[in-house]
Write a protein that holds these residues in place. Sequence first.
Motif, PDB file in Angstrom:
ATOM      1  N   ALA A 165     -28.824  41.733 -25.741  1.00 45.03           N
ATOM      2  CA  ALA A 165     -27.976  41.426 -26.895  1.00 45.03           C
ATOM      3  C   ALA A 165     -27.653  39.934 -26.922  1.00 45.03           C
ATOM      4  N   GLU A 166     -27.380  39.390 -25.709  1.00 44.28           N
ATOM      5  CA  GLU A 166     -27.015  37.987 -25.609  1.00 44.28           C
ATOM      6  C   GLU A 166     -28.185  37.092 -25.969  1.00 44.28           C
TER       7      GLU A 166
ATOM      8  N   GLN B  41     -30.653  37.827 -27.830  1.00 49.31           N
ATOM      9  CA  GLN B  41     -30.838  37.930 -29.281  1.00 49.31           C
ATOM     10  C   GLN B  41     -29.833  37.009 -29.990  1.00 49.31           C
ATOM     11  N   HIS B  42     -28.625  37.077 -29.541  1.00 54.86           N
ATOM     12  CA  HIS B  42     -27.561  36.242 -30.108  1.00 54.86           C
ATOM     13  C   HIS B  42     -27.887  34.767 -29.952  1.00 54.86           C
ATOM     14  N   ARG B  43     -28.339  34.446 -28.721  1.00 53.36           N
ATOM     15  CA  ARG B  43     -28.613  33.044 -28.425  1.00 53.36           C
ATOM     16  C   ARG B  43     -29.800  32.513 -29.216  1.00 53.36           C
TER      17      ARG B  43
ATOM     18  N   ARG C 187     -30.869  33.610 -32.034  1.00 51.07           N
ATOM     19  CA  ARG C 187     -30.450  33.447 -33.421  1.00 51.07           C
ATOM     20  C   ARG C 187     -29.572  32.203 -33.583  1.00 51.07           C
TER      21      ARG C 187
ATOM     22  N   ARG D  99     -22.258  34.381 -22.034  1.00 48.29           N
ATOM     23  CA  ARG D  99     -20.823  34.109 -22.130  1.00 48.29           C
ATOM     24  C   ARG D  99     -20.117  35.450 -22.203  1.00 48.29           C
TER      25      ARG D  99
ATOM     26  N   ASN E  35     -18.673  35.476 -30.902  1.00 47.57           N
ATOM     27  CA  ASN E  35     -18.624  34.855 -29.578  1.00 47.57           C
ATOM     28  C   ASN E  35     -18.246  33.390 -29.704  1.00 47.57           C
TER      29      ASN E  35
ATOM     30  N   GLY F  65     -17.779  31.456 -27.064  1.00 47.36           N
ATOM     31  CA  GLY F  65     -18.043  30.837 -25.765  1.00 47.36           C
ATOM     32  C   GLY F  65     -17.066  31.323 -24.707  1.00 47.36           C
ATOM     33  N   GLN F  66     -15.820  30.973 -24.844  1.00 43.36           N
ATOM     34  CA  GLN F  66     -14.843  31.381 -23.840  1.00 43.36           C
ATOM     35  C   GLN F  66     -14.164  32.691 -24.219  1.00 43.36           C
TER      36      GLN F  66
ATOM     37  N   THR G 112     -22.735  36.515 -37.068  1.00 47.83           N
ATOM     38  CA  THR G 112     -23.003  36.572 -35.629  1.00 47.83           C
ATOM     39  C   THR G 112     -24.474  36.779 -35.296  1.00 47.83           C
ATOM     40  N   GLY G 113     -24.824  36.314 -34.111  1.00 53.44           N
ATOM     41  CA  GLY G 113     -26.175  36.531 -33.596  1.00 53.44           C
ATOM     42  C   GLY G 113     -26.345  37.929 -33.025  1.00 53.44           C
ATOM     43  N   TYR G 114     -25.216  38.595 -32.836  1.00 51.02           N
ATOM     44  CA  TYR G 114     -25.297  39.974 -32.307  1.00 51.02           C
ATOM     45  C   TYR G 114     -25.608  40.963 -33.408  1.00 51.02           C
ATOM     46  N   ASP G 115     -26.038  42.146 -32.975  1.00 53.68           N
ATOM     47  CA  ASP G 115     -26.176  43.247 -33.922  1.00 53.68           C
ATOM     48  C   ASP G 115     -24.795  43.853 -34.175  1.00 53.68           C
TER      49      ASP G 115
ATOM     50  N   ILE H 101     -22.479  45.856 -31.582  1.00 50.48           N
ATOM     51  CA  ILE H 101     -21.591  45.345 -30.535  1.00 50.48           C
ATOM     52  C   ILE H 101     -20.124  45.485 -30.930  1.00 50.48           C
TER      53      ILE H 101
ATOM     54  N   LYS I 224     -27.041  36.277 -37.966  1.00 48.08           N
ATOM     55  CA  LYS I 224     -27.568  34.919 -37.888  1.00 48.08           C
ATOM     56  C   LYS I 224     -29.057  34.991 -37.614  1.00 48.08           C
ATOM     57  N   PRO I 225     -29.892  34.094 -38.000  1.00 51.20           N
ATOM     58  CA  PRO I 225     -29.548  33.010 -38.948  1.00 51.20           C
ATOM     59  C   PRO I 225     -29.474  33.572 -40.372  1.00 51.20           C
TER      60      PRO I 225
END
Lengths: 712, 124
Positions: A516-517, A519-521, A523, A711, B62, B64-65, B86-89, B92, B105-106
């Motif tokens: 998932a991460e 994929q997120h990254r 993107r 993260r 997300n 980052g922190q 978000t870059g997530y599906d 999540i 994203k994108p």
Amino acid sequence: MSDFPDKTQDSLFITAFSALPDAACILEPLGGADDAGCDWRYLSSNPAFCQLLQVDDLAGMSLRARFPKVAQQWSDHFHRALSSKTSQVVTQEDPDQPRLFEVSLTPLAHGEYGAVLARVRDVTSEHLARERRREADARYKLLFDAIDEGFCIIDVIFDDKGTPVDYRFVEANNAFVSHTGLIDPIGKTMRALQPDIEDHWPAIYGRIAMGGVAERFESESSAMGRWFDVFAFPIGEQAPYQLGILFEDVGQRKAMEMALRHSENRLHSLIEATSDLIFQMNPDATEMQQVGGRDLLGNPGAATNWIEAFVLDSDRAAVQAAVAAAISNRQPIEIEHRVVTAQGALKWLSSRAVPVLGDDGEIAEWFGMAADITTRRQVEQQLSHGAQMLRVASEIGRVGLWDWNVESGELTWSDEHFRMEGYEPGEIVPTYDVWAARLHPEDRATTEAKIADAMRTGGEYLNEYRVCQPNGDVRWLSARGRFLFGEQGQAVRMLGAIVDTTQRRREEEWQRLLVAELQHRVRNLIGMVRSVARLSAPSHRNVSDYVDHLIGRLQAMGRTQSTLTRSPGRSVDLSELVREELLVHAAQPDQYHLDGPPIALSPHAAEIVTLAIHELAANSIKYGALGDTGYIRIVWKTLDRDGKPWISLRWQETAPPHKTKFNRKGFGRRLIEERVPYELQGEGRFEIHDTGVLAQLDFPLSNAGSILETRS
Amino acid sequence: MTDRALSGCRIIIVEDDYYQAHDCKQMLEQAGAKVIAVSAVVPDLDALLADGRLDAALIDINLGQSHTFDFARELNAKAIPFAFLTGYDAGILPDDLSASTCISKPANINRVIEVIANIAARPT
């Protein structure tokens, strides 16, 4: 005296008559044979008669006249003998003396009325003797009746061929009945009393009757249901003798003997069946002699020092110690040891011996038996081998095992199972309730339903559930098991194995997060590249310049990632990062100076700093120190701001003034002045002085991740 | 017509990436929106509301922190419409936020504008 037709004959008879040893006389009736009251006249009397009665010849005398009392006493007897024409024997006492006469009266043809021959025998002594014998008999009879044994006298009955077939009881004492059960035997034959009596009884008695040799024997009569102890002896002068039989019904004793023998036989059979060798030993248990059983040691004969002769060298000390201990404690010897037989075969024996104590309380001998347990030992060894392998395999494979006796409730866990449940091996006695107590509450209903289902259907129990350990750890366990069923189809046991899947689950979860991460990254990265491309666009009129800049920036981003993947600590050393960027831009060591303490940058900060150094170096080549004879000082230090560690990084160029032409708000300047505050919550300065560019990046040190780092 | 699609809309952007945040701000402003705040961290919602109403929020998950789920709940509680970018599906998202609008994203900027236009509490 009447006439005799033949004088010669007469004289012959008279002579014979006179010579008769018995007293005899002949009398004829006077006055008619029917007259009971008539008188009798002596025709003749022989000398014995005269001597007996102490008289002279009485011929011609009247009986009544001579012996009035006798005439009265005897007249009727004479008449009866005459009238019946048969001989009569009459016993009468002498009316005058204490004598007893036995008189034989024989009628004789004589004259009109006939005559009577009277032979008189004094039976006084005979009678006395008979009386005495009768008394003796009575005493014997009393004696016989008084003894406990049965006694009888028999006549053996032989058939035509002289074979003894039966016997008749002549006498029997009172005890006879109780010993035989035969009632009122006297005068009866055995076969009349007990038709199915065995033939051997008359056979034995016949042998004694004919042989005249007494015999003593014990024999059973199954017809009578009795055992007899018999002493039979011949009575009488010659064969066939009568037999006196003194006997006893020993059925009860016999039954006890039989029971004893039976039990001894059984004991013997038992010993033979259960042990291979039965032996005796001397008191100090050194000399052993085999007394029964199989030829186990290959040398059953003479007494041997068995420990020396047969016990395996390595077992000898242990056997000797066990024997010594048993002797001093007078306890049975009980040992398992190895022997080498006379044939050289190695066997395991289980030897047991009990001390037999003498009257003085000391050990008189040892009696014992030894069984060959070689096969059992081998099986045990294999079993223990198998169990050990299973244990090692389950330990190495970290497999927990359980065995649940459904009927008794007994539950057995392997060591690993204890650990999985959060116990030390053997710490508690496992039960279903103990196990259920540590089930995760959310998994309890499902788990119990699955167990019930497997018990009902006989199918495999497959379950993954959580266990709450007392230290707060939650472990995932994957269990696989099966019920075993009894003859009535009831569940009797459940066996199964468990593996800890906590780590696998964690890894699966980790992997899921990572995907998932990623994929997120990816993107995000694409988004960022798009933004960088767009932001790079305004500063270049010329496409190839634009492309160069864009590629340069993307490469700088790529370098950060390479550095990050190289450093497993997921942080980047600042000094290394700066050096690498300068190297990429072909800066010579004499063109710059680096100074600062070792700093580990977070991936995120490293990414921004890399890009910032890249922009600064690229600009410096184009407009500043690196493109000329200038010099760059890159220094950094850590400082404390509001209790948090910050870094302050300064880039200071010293370059000829004419070269400095960099005041547009381009990509690099925005990076430093806007992105640093935005993303790192810090401060960025970019200033162009006469002496050259001064850039300063201040930001808090943290450990936020990079775009390829997860993260949280 | 996009320049009028969001005209007058007061919007906040929560996005930890400077470039993307900058991009979004630029695009939404071009569509007529008034971007009240752009933040790489969870902003103080009360402070923002003190300066005026909010019609919509575009938020990354997300930061980052930290993540923005609690912030999203805060927005829900204050009935401020928002969309995740978000870059997530969408998978999540926690259960209580699973009904939230989610842009992957994108994202095509037109798609972002369209979504914001749909959810935004438009001033009458």
